[in-house]
Design a protein around this motif. Structure first.
Motif: not given
Length: 130
Positions: A27-33, A50-57
């Motif tokens: 439910g959280a596009d571009g968010l990973f553990t 937590f890591l965020l996909d830079a391409a998305v955010h």
């Protein structure tokens, strides 16, 4: 879909771990553990960040890796790079570390956290709400 990653060098503060699992947060596009397999030198078992996909955010975030850094993870084409930033949630909002991204070679699942040299990027940048 979980992705098993091998780090060429243990991420900062998570030594000696090099085996991790990257899992999308539902439910959280571009968010990973990112969860480590094992125990760190400081005694933390199965550490998680937590890591965020830079391409998305952070679509305008385009750090430059040195040739040596790219070679560390066998990266030969920019299109093979998955660029992630460490996200730290807090009471005042979420900050991201733009100075030390996690870069993954999408072809080989080998990654590393790199400190970017000669780039004026913040260690704790506020993540703008979208």
């Amino acid at each position: 879909m979980n992705i098993d990653l091998t780090f060429a060098v243990a991420p900062f503060g998570l030594e000696p771990l090099v085996a991790f699992t990257l899992t999308p947060v539902s439910g959280a596009d571009g968010l990973f553990t990112l969860v480590g397999a094992g125990t760190t030198e400081s005694g933390v078992s199965a550490p998680k960040m937590f890591l965020l996909d830079a391409a998305v955010h952070l679509p305008d975030y385009a750090p430059a890796l040195s040739d040596e850094q790219a070679a560390t993870i066998g990266l030969t084409a920019p299109s093979d790079a998955m660029l992630l930033v460490v996200a730290t949630p807090g009471d005042a909002g979420t900050t991201v570390n733009l100075l030390a991204p996690v870069v993954v070679n999408a072809r080989t699942s080998v990654g590393a956290q790199f400190i970017l040299e000669d780039q004026d990027l913040p260690l704790r940048a506020e993540l703008a709400r979208r």
